[in-house]
Design a protein around this motif. Structure first.
Motif, PDB file in Angstrom:
ATOM      1  N   TYR A 152      -1.575  -0.732  -4.172  1.00  0.00           N
ATOM      2  CA  TYR A 152      -2.777   0.085  -4.003  1.00  0.00           C
ATOM      3  C   TYR A 152      -2.438   1.400  -3.307  1.00  0.00           C
ATOM      4  CZ  TYR A 152      -5.123  -4.420  -4.698  1.00  0.00           C
ATOM      5  OH  TYR A 152      -5.541  -5.615  -5.193  1.00  0.00           O
ATOM      6  N   THR A 153      -3.087   2.486  -3.733  1.00  0.00           N
ATOM      7  CA  THR A 153      -2.951   3.748  -3.003  1.00  0.00           C
ATOM      8  C   THR A 153      -4.046   3.824  -1.938  1.00  0.00           C
ATOM      9  OG1 THR A 153      -4.382   4.883  -4.595  1.00  0.00           O
ATOM     10  CG2 THR A 153      -2.011   4.992  -4.987  1.00  0.00           C
TER      11      THR A 153
ATOM     12  N   TYR B 286       0.494   4.861   1.369  1.00  0.00           N
ATOM     13  CA  TYR B 286      -0.342   5.701   2.228  1.00  0.00           C
ATOM     14  C   TYR B 286       0.028   7.165   1.988  1.00  0.00           C
ATOM     15  CZ  TYR B 286      -2.763   7.586   6.303  1.00  0.00           C
ATOM     16  OH  TYR B 286      -3.600   8.312   7.123  1.00  0.00           O
TER      17      TYR B 286
ATOM     18  N   TYR C  67       0.843  -1.197   0.000  1.00  0.00           N
ATOM     19  CA  TYR C  67       0.000   0.000   0.000  1.00  0.00           C
ATOM     20  C   TYR C  67       0.874   1.240   0.000  1.00  0.00           C
ATOM     21  CZ  TYR C  67      -3.866  -3.092   1.240  1.00  0.00           C
ATOM     22  OH  TYR C  67      -4.799  -4.090   1.230  1.00  0.00           O
TER      23      TYR C  67
END
Lengths: 171, 426
Positions: free
Chosen positions: B174-175, B135, B133
């Motif tokens: 994924y953002t 963040y 991820y």
């Protein structure tokens, strides 16, 4: 009033796919952003819907909303101008800029213009410290940075936004 | 999109060939085809096709790379803390960049996004994470849009997804956007936030390397740290050690702001001097005014009183410590002689009061009271013993907070009071 599920089925699917199925709670913040995309605030109905979608209590949703400054549960202007007044920007005139902008709109920091278009807010560092004064414009589902601002450049932007809003009512 | 173009830093960097800010040498490197034709993903391909994960970690250890988010912890060692008996592993890129004075990660992600993503992919391979991820602070919404487009491009190109490059390794990126909370830059608060909770730090141990995201082993690295990885893997640890000093090897992006003529991001080898950054590159102080103090690590810095000795000090982790401060994320804020320390503390304390998450009492109450006192002093309504009172409150907070945010709130207070007592004379 349409539900989020009716309005944004693809977005919701894409958001939920990011996290493990047993960790759906991670989708709270992305869904809150989705819920306030159009109106700039999260309605109580949306809170209820997100809670049931993710199987968490509404209290947990509202505690998350309350913790983070970018979520709003009350109406603001259609456009929020969030001016950085932190250290580096303040060393380059941000406080004066903020005052001028408020005076120009005839409101105080934190207030909204009577036509409901603009809210001015002072915010912490926006990571554009070499280009102050800087603000971000939140509205119409987007966040855009405006850097190295003067009262003149900001006035020009406000006029553009006014015309955009006016154009929608008289096509 | 015209506003995106404005993100280009005005700063000119004299070093010929950038290691991190490669967009300043190569136009359109934010396009995948351009990145690929300039050696992009050669490092990731080398790692996945030819190297065992442990070999990647060993090479990063040998490079001496240290965390660029502020703590300066050895990167390879951090990777080796993930236990190999608990699965899955996660990697999280810390793109929460919120320290006042720091604006380097934003430039990397906007202008050279694929090098950052390749670095993240190398780190994920090294610890065998199948999901990573990114963040980002909520204000970086446009940056997240850009990264999402880059990730989609990598999926189409077969560089992300299942069985990458003919191997058994699979990876998805994924953002995830934060929503306005400085404390989420602290890694355990970041994990809470990513889990959909209030961003409040966790009690440690256990550390995220053992029990992180969803209670699984998790590696968290800063954007700039990750962006160093492709050139390290491609050119080798020995090459990387050709930059910087023995204990602080490599290159670093210095975010220069405050009272300087040419603020901006400058990529330099660690160990360059403050004088070089502020005067040769930054053009010195507007109006030729004298420099009063330097904050080398943003708003959470211990102040450095300007002097010839200070200006000629090398900007590396060890040398800055000899001045009683820290290099941190190398967010150098310059203060000239017109800046009064009462005003400065009013600004920094208003920030920390606003950003305190409220979980632990010393930080929640301490930042509130310090900010109240500083406001009073700056507005000319201070009491004769306010400076002493401020110092006393700071002393009571020190060493008692759950996370570094509380400590950061008092470094400027304590150093301003001790180095510039004349500014606080009643």
């Amino acid at each position: 009033m349409n539900t989020l599920a009716e309005k944004y089925p693809q977005d919701i699917k894409r958001i939920l796919a990011k996290y493990p199925p047993e960790q759906k709670r991670s989708a709270i913040m992305p869904l809150l952003f989705l819920a306030q995309r159009e109106t700039g605030q999260v309605s109580p109905e949306a809170v209820q819907e997100i809670a049931s979608m993710l199987a968490v209590s509404t209290t947990e949703i509202t505690s998350v909303m309350g913790f983070y400054t970018l979520f709003h549960d009350h109406p603001g202007g259609r456009y929020r101008l969030q001016v950085c007044h932190d250290l580096s920007c303040a060393l380059n005139g941000a406080e004066t800029f903020l005052e001028q902008l408020c005076r120009h709109l005839g409101i105080e920091e934190g207030q909204t213009t009577s036509d409901g278009l603009f809210t001015i807010e002072a915010v912490p560092c926006l990571a554009a410290c070499d280009k102050g004064p800087v603000f971000q414009l939140q509205g119409d589902g987007e966040i855009v940075y405006y850097e190295k601002q003067t009262l003149e450049s900001a006035k020009a932007l406000l006029e553009t936004l006014r015309q955009r809003a006016a154009g929608e009512v008289t096509p | 999109m015209s506003d995106m173009a404005m993100l280009n830093s005005g700063a000119e960097n004299p070093v010929d060939e950038m290691v991190l800010l490669r967009h300043r040498n190569i136009p359109d490197i934010d396009q995948l085809s351009v990145y690929l034709s300039n050696g992009g993903f050669a490092a990731f391909e080398k790692a996945v096709r030819e190297w065992a994960p442990a070999k990647v970690t060993e090479e990063v250890k040998a490079s001496g790379l240290r965390g660029r988010g502020g703590a300066g912890f050895p990167t390879g060692m951090k990777w080796s803390f993930l236990p190999d008996k608990i699965w899955p592993h996660y990697v999280v890129a810390n793109a929460d960049e919120s320290e006042p004075g720091t604006f380097k990660d934003r430039e990397i992600m906007e202008k050279n996004p694929y090098q950052f993503l390749e670095g993240l992919m190398i780190a994920a391979y090294a610890v065998q994470a199948g999901t990573a991820y990114i963040y980002l602070r909520g204000e970086f919404w446009p940056v997240a849009q850009k990264l999402d487009a880059c990730i989609a491009e990598l999926e189409r190109a077969g560089l992300l997804g299942s069985n990458l490059l003919g191997s058994s390794y699979s990876l998805r990126l994924y953002t995830h956007l934060g929503a306005g909370a400085y404390v989420c830059g602290e890694e355990s608060a970041l994990l809470e936030s990513l889990e959909g909770k209030m961003g409040q730090p966790r009690l440690r141990p256990p550390f995220p390397a053992v029990a992180g995201l969803y209670n699984k082993p998790t590696l968290i690295n800063n954007v700039e740290t990750l962006t160093n990885l492709p050139p390290i893997i491609k050119n080798g640890a020995a090459w990387y050690r050709g930059f910087g000093t023995e204990k602080s090897p490599g290159v670093k992006i210095f975010s220069l702001s405050g009272r300087v003529k040419r603020p901006g991001n400058y990529e330099l080898p660690l160990g360059a001097t403050f004088r070089h950054l502020i005067y040769d590159l930054g053009g010195g102080i507007p109006g030729g005014r004298p420099i009063k103090a330097i904050m080398p690590a943003g708003a959470s810095s211990s102040l450095i009183k300007a002097s010839d000795v200070a200006l000629d000090t090398a900007m590396d982790y060890e040398a800055v410590a000899t001045l009683g401060s820290t290099l941190g994320s190398a967010s150098v804020i310059v203060l000239d002689d017109t800046v009064n320390m009462k005003w400065l503390l009013q600004k920094t304390l208003a920030f920390f009061r606003h950003e305190s998450c409220g979980k632990c009492t010393p930080c929640r109450e301490g930042t509130y009271w310090m900010s109240l006192i500083a406001d009073r002093m700056a507005s000319g309504k201070g009491r004769s013993d306010d400076a002493a009172l401020l110092g006393s409150v700071a002393g009571q907070i020190k060493g008692k907070c759950l996370c570094p945010l509380g400590e950061f709130s008092l470094t400027a207070v304590q150093t301003a009071l001790s180095l510039f007592p004349e500014d606080f004379a009643a």
